[in-house]
Design a protein around this motif. Structure first.
Motif, PDB file in Angstrom:
ATOM      1  N   THR A 101      66.316  43.832   4.973  1.00  0.00           N
ATOM      2  CA  THR A 101      64.992  43.490   4.465  1.00  0.00           C
ATOM      3  C   THR A 101      63.994  43.536   5.610  1.00  0.00           C
ATOM      4  OG1 THR A 101      65.389  41.123   4.807  1.00  0.00           O
ATOM      5  CG2 THR A 101      65.913  42.013   2.627  1.00  0.00           C
ATOM      6  N   ARG A 102      62.712  43.619   5.240  1.00  0.00           N
ATOM      7  CA  ARG A 102      61.646  43.692   6.240  1.00  0.00           C
ATOM      8  C   ARG A 102      60.435  42.923   5.727  1.00  0.00           C
ATOM      9  NH1 ARG A 102      59.869  49.473   7.277  1.00  0.00           N
ATOM     10  NH2 ARG A 102      61.816  49.553   8.414  1.00  0.00           N
ATOM     11  N   ARG A 103      59.731  42.281   6.650  1.00  0.00           N
ATOM     12  CA  ARG A 103      58.515  41.552   6.302  1.00  0.00           C
ATOM     13  C   ARG A 103      57.449  41.856   7.334  1.00  0.00           C
ATOM     14  NH1 ARG A 103      56.698  35.695   7.225  1.00  0.00           N
ATOM     15  NH2 ARG A 103      55.403  35.252   5.422  1.00  0.00           N
ATOM     16  N   LEU A 104      56.253  42.176   6.861  1.00  0.00           N
ATOM     17  CA  LEU A 104      55.089  42.361   7.717  1.00  0.00           C
ATOM     18  C   LEU A 104      54.232  41.113   7.556  1.00  0.00           C
ATOM     19  CD1 LEU A 104      53.267  44.088   9.563  1.00  0.00           C
ATOM     20  CD2 LEU A 104      52.268  45.056   7.477  1.00  0.00           C
ATOM     21  N   ALA A 105      53.910  40.473   8.664  1.00  0.00           N
ATOM     22  CA  ALA A 105      53.152  39.229   8.613  1.00  0.00           C
ATOM     23  C   ALA A 105      52.094  39.206   9.708  1.00  0.00           C
ATOM     24  CB  ALA A 105      54.093  38.034   8.768  1.00  0.00           C
ATOM     25  N   ALA A 106      51.082  38.365   9.506  1.00  0.00           N
ATOM     26  CA  ALA A 106      50.019  38.183  10.491  1.00  0.00           C
ATOM     27  C   ALA A 106      49.928  36.697  10.828  1.00  0.00           C
ATOM     28  CB  ALA A 106      48.691  38.686   9.945  1.00  0.00           C
ATOM     29  N   TYR A 107      49.792  36.382  12.115  1.00  0.00           N
ATOM     30  CA  TYR A 107      49.786  35.003  12.590  1.00  0.00           C
ATOM     31  C   TYR A 107      48.545  34.727  13.424  1.00  0.00           C
ATOM     32  CZ  TYR A 107      54.631  35.496  11.232  1.00  0.00           C
ATOM     33  OH  TYR A 107      55.761  35.743  10.510  1.00  0.00           O
ATOM     34  N   GLY A 108      47.999  33.517  13.273  1.00  0.00           N
ATOM     35  CA  GLY A 108      46.822  33.112  14.024  1.00  0.00           C
ATOM     36  C   GLY A 108      47.156  32.088  15.085  1.00  0.00           C
ATOM     37  N   LEU A 109      46.833  32.389  16.316  1.00  0.00           N
ATOM     38  CA  LEU A 109      47.044  31.465  17.426  1.00  0.00           C
ATOM     39  C   LEU A 109      45.687  30.882  17.796  1.00  0.00           C
ATOM     40  CD1 LEU A 109      49.107  30.377  19.548  1.00  0.00           C
ATOM     41  CD2 LEU A 109      48.202  32.138  21.059  1.00  0.00           C
ATOM     42  N   GLY A 126      52.801  36.508   5.124  1.00  0.00           N
ATOM     43  CA  GLY A 126      53.019  37.885   4.715  1.00  0.00           C
ATOM     44  C   GLY A 126      51.758  38.620   4.311  1.00  0.00           C
ATOM     45  N   VAL A 127      51.716  39.879   4.713  1.00  0.00           N
ATOM     46  CA  VAL A 127      50.625  40.772   4.339  1.00  0.00           C
ATOM     47  C   VAL A 127      50.894  41.247   2.911  1.00  0.00           C
ATOM     48  CG1 VAL A 127      49.448  42.950   4.871  1.00  0.00           C
ATOM     49  CG2 VAL A 127      50.310  41.508   6.738  1.00  0.00           C
ATOM     50  N   GLU A 128      49.937  41.016   2.030  1.00  0.00           N
ATOM     51  CA  GLU A 128      50.065  41.445   0.632  1.00  0.00           C
ATOM     52  C   GLU A 128      49.907  42.967   0.546  1.00  0.00           C
ATOM     53  OE1 GLU A 128      50.798  39.401  -1.835  1.00  0.00           O
ATOM     54  OE2 GLU A 128      50.672  37.576  -0.624  1.00  0.00           O
ATOM     55  N   PRO A 129      50.459  43.587  -0.505  1.00  0.00           N
ATOM     56  CA  PRO A 129      50.268  45.039  -0.672  1.00  0.00           C
ATOM     57  C   PRO A 129      48.773  45.397  -0.645  1.00  0.00           C
ATOM     58  CG  PRO A 129      51.896  44.233  -2.225  1.00  0.00           C
ATOM     59  CD  PRO A 129      51.296  43.017  -1.558  1.00  0.00           C
ATOM     60  N   LEU A 130      48.444  46.410   0.123  1.00  0.00           N
ATOM     61  CA  LEU A 130      47.093  46.955   0.285  1.00  0.00           C
ATOM     62  C   LEU A 130      46.142  46.028   1.052  1.00  0.00           C
ATOM     63  CD1 LEU A 130      46.591  48.561  -3.251  1.00  0.00           C
ATOM     64  CD2 LEU A 130      47.611  49.581  -1.209  1.00  0.00           C
TER      65      LEU A 130
END
Length: 159
Positions: A6-14, A41-45
């Protein structure tokens, strides 16, 4: 990628201010908790830039602005260490953010709890996700490549 990974693309704020970092507690599938960076997680589109602002607000109550891109991290969690029982790749995009407004509050109907400003000196003692260490290393080192060495897992640091 085969069906057993499985794979997950995510964005994090520091967000760091006054020698403290804003962290949230993540609830895990086994009922345990650990500190992590606001994000998800980054939603589709969806653009990851928009994701980090959305997730930061959802998880902390603060509105935020992106100051800069810190870097990208790709972690592979081996099948034996993944709650899924199969190899999992997490691709995290890390942004430095600043608080613009809002009020610190718990996430509504979510998987994160207790957004808290924690002294940078106290982070090393926390049960935490390796994402915290990656983000802080990216902020401190500011590598031109946007990449840092993998964070060792163990002790208070988990996947």
């Amino acid at each position: 990628m085969d069906a057993s990974t499985t794979r997950r693309l995510a964005a994090y704020g520091l967000c760091v201010r006054d020698s403290a970092v804003l962290l949230v507690q993540a609830k895990h599938h086994d009922g345990s908790r650990s500190w992590t960076l606001p994000g998800g997680g980054v939603e589709p589109l969806e653009d990851p830039f928009d994701t980090v602002i959305r997730e930061f607000t959802e998880e902390t109550g603060y509105t935020a602005a992106v100051q800069r891109l810190l870097g990208v991290d790709s972690r592979v969690i081996p099948a034996g260490e993944s709650w899924r029982g199969q190899p999992h790749q997490n691709i995290g995009i890390f942004y430095q953010v600043q608080v613009l407004g809002g009020r610190l509050r718990q996430e509504l109907n979510g998987d994160t709890l207790d957004p808290t400003w924690i002294s940078l000196d106290a982070v090393a003692e926390l049960e935490r996700s390796s994402l915290v260490d990656v983000g802080l290393r990216l902020l401190h080192d500011q590598p031109v490549t946007g990449h840092v060495a993998p964070v060792p897992i163990g002790g208070p640091v988990r996947h």
